[in-house]
Design a protein around this motif. Structure first.
Motif, PDB file in Angstrom:
ATOM      1  N   ALA A  21       0.859  -1.183   0.000  1.00 43.67           N
ATOM      2  CA  ALA A  21       0.000   0.000   0.000  1.00 43.67           C
ATOM      3  C   ALA A  21       0.895   1.234   0.000  1.00 43.67           C
ATOM      4  N   LYS A  23       1.435   4.831   0.833  1.00 41.20           N
ATOM      5  CA  LYS A  23       0.893   5.861   1.730  1.00 41.20           C
ATOM      6  C   LYS A  23       1.975   6.901   2.007  1.00 41.20           C
ATOM      7  N   THR A  28       2.348   9.836  -2.349  1.00 41.66           N
ATOM      8  CA  THR A  28       1.032   9.992  -2.970  1.00 41.66           C
ATOM      9  C   THR A  28       0.857  11.309  -3.729  1.00 41.66           C
ATOM     10  N   ASP A  54      -6.750   5.870  -2.056  1.00 41.84           N
ATOM     11  CA  ASP A  54      -6.710   6.640  -0.808  1.00 41.84           C
ATOM     12  C   ASP A  54      -7.602   5.954   0.228  1.00 41.84           C
ATOM     13  N   SER A  56      -7.955   4.736   4.364  1.00 34.84           N
ATOM     14  CA  SER A  56      -7.499   5.066   5.712  1.00 34.84           C
ATOM     15  C   SER A  56      -6.535   4.004   6.248  1.00 34.84           C
ATOM     16  N   SER A  57      -5.471   4.445   6.900  1.00 30.99           N
ATOM     17  CA  SER A  57      -4.528   3.521   7.535  1.00 30.99           C
ATOM     18  C   SER A  57      -5.215   2.723   8.636  1.00 30.99           C
ATOM     19  N   THR A  58      -6.234   3.300   9.237  1.00 30.41           N
ATOM     20  CA  THR A  58      -6.987   2.612  10.275  1.00 30.41           C
ATOM     21  C   THR A  58      -7.637   1.350   9.723  1.00 30.41           C
ATOM     22  N   GLY A  60      -6.487  -0.515   7.317  1.00 30.48           N
ATOM     23  CA  GLY A  60      -5.425  -1.510   7.196  1.00 30.48           C
ATOM     24  C   GLY A  60      -5.112  -2.162   8.530  1.00 30.48           C
ATOM     25  N   GLY A  61      -5.067  -1.366   9.584  1.00 29.01           N
ATOM     26  CA  GLY A  61      -4.852  -1.913  10.925  1.00 29.01           C
ATOM     27  C   GLY A  61      -5.967  -2.850  11.335  1.00 29.01           C
TER      28      GLY A  61
END
Length: 72
Positions: A21, A23, A28, A54, A56-58, A60-61
């Motif tokens: 990914a 990021k 980007t 685009d 959210s990293s959240t 992915g977590g």
């Protein structure tokens, strides 16, 4: 990370598909930086898939946490 991947690949006896990914504002928002980043990785790991959406990293977590929970 690259050496760990290559060691696992050798042990498995097959090529593993890697997803990365993209990021971070430099990767980007500056197309030439993103292009060189992707090209350099593809030189060593041509099967690599890149996720440039685009997201959210959240999220992915969250997916990583679900994966870990399934292991137990």
């Amino acid at each position: 990370m690259y050496r760990v991947f290559r060691k696992e690949e050798a042990n498995a006896g097959e090529r593993l598909a890697v997803k990365i990914a993209v990021k971070g504002s430099i990767l980007t928002k500056i197309p030439i930086v993103q292009s060189v980043f992707i090209d350099k990785i593809k030189e060593k790991l041509p099967e690599t898939k890149f996720i440039t959406d685009d997201v959210s990293s959240t999220l992915g977590g969250y997916y990583l946490a679900l994966k870990k929970l399934k292991e137990y």
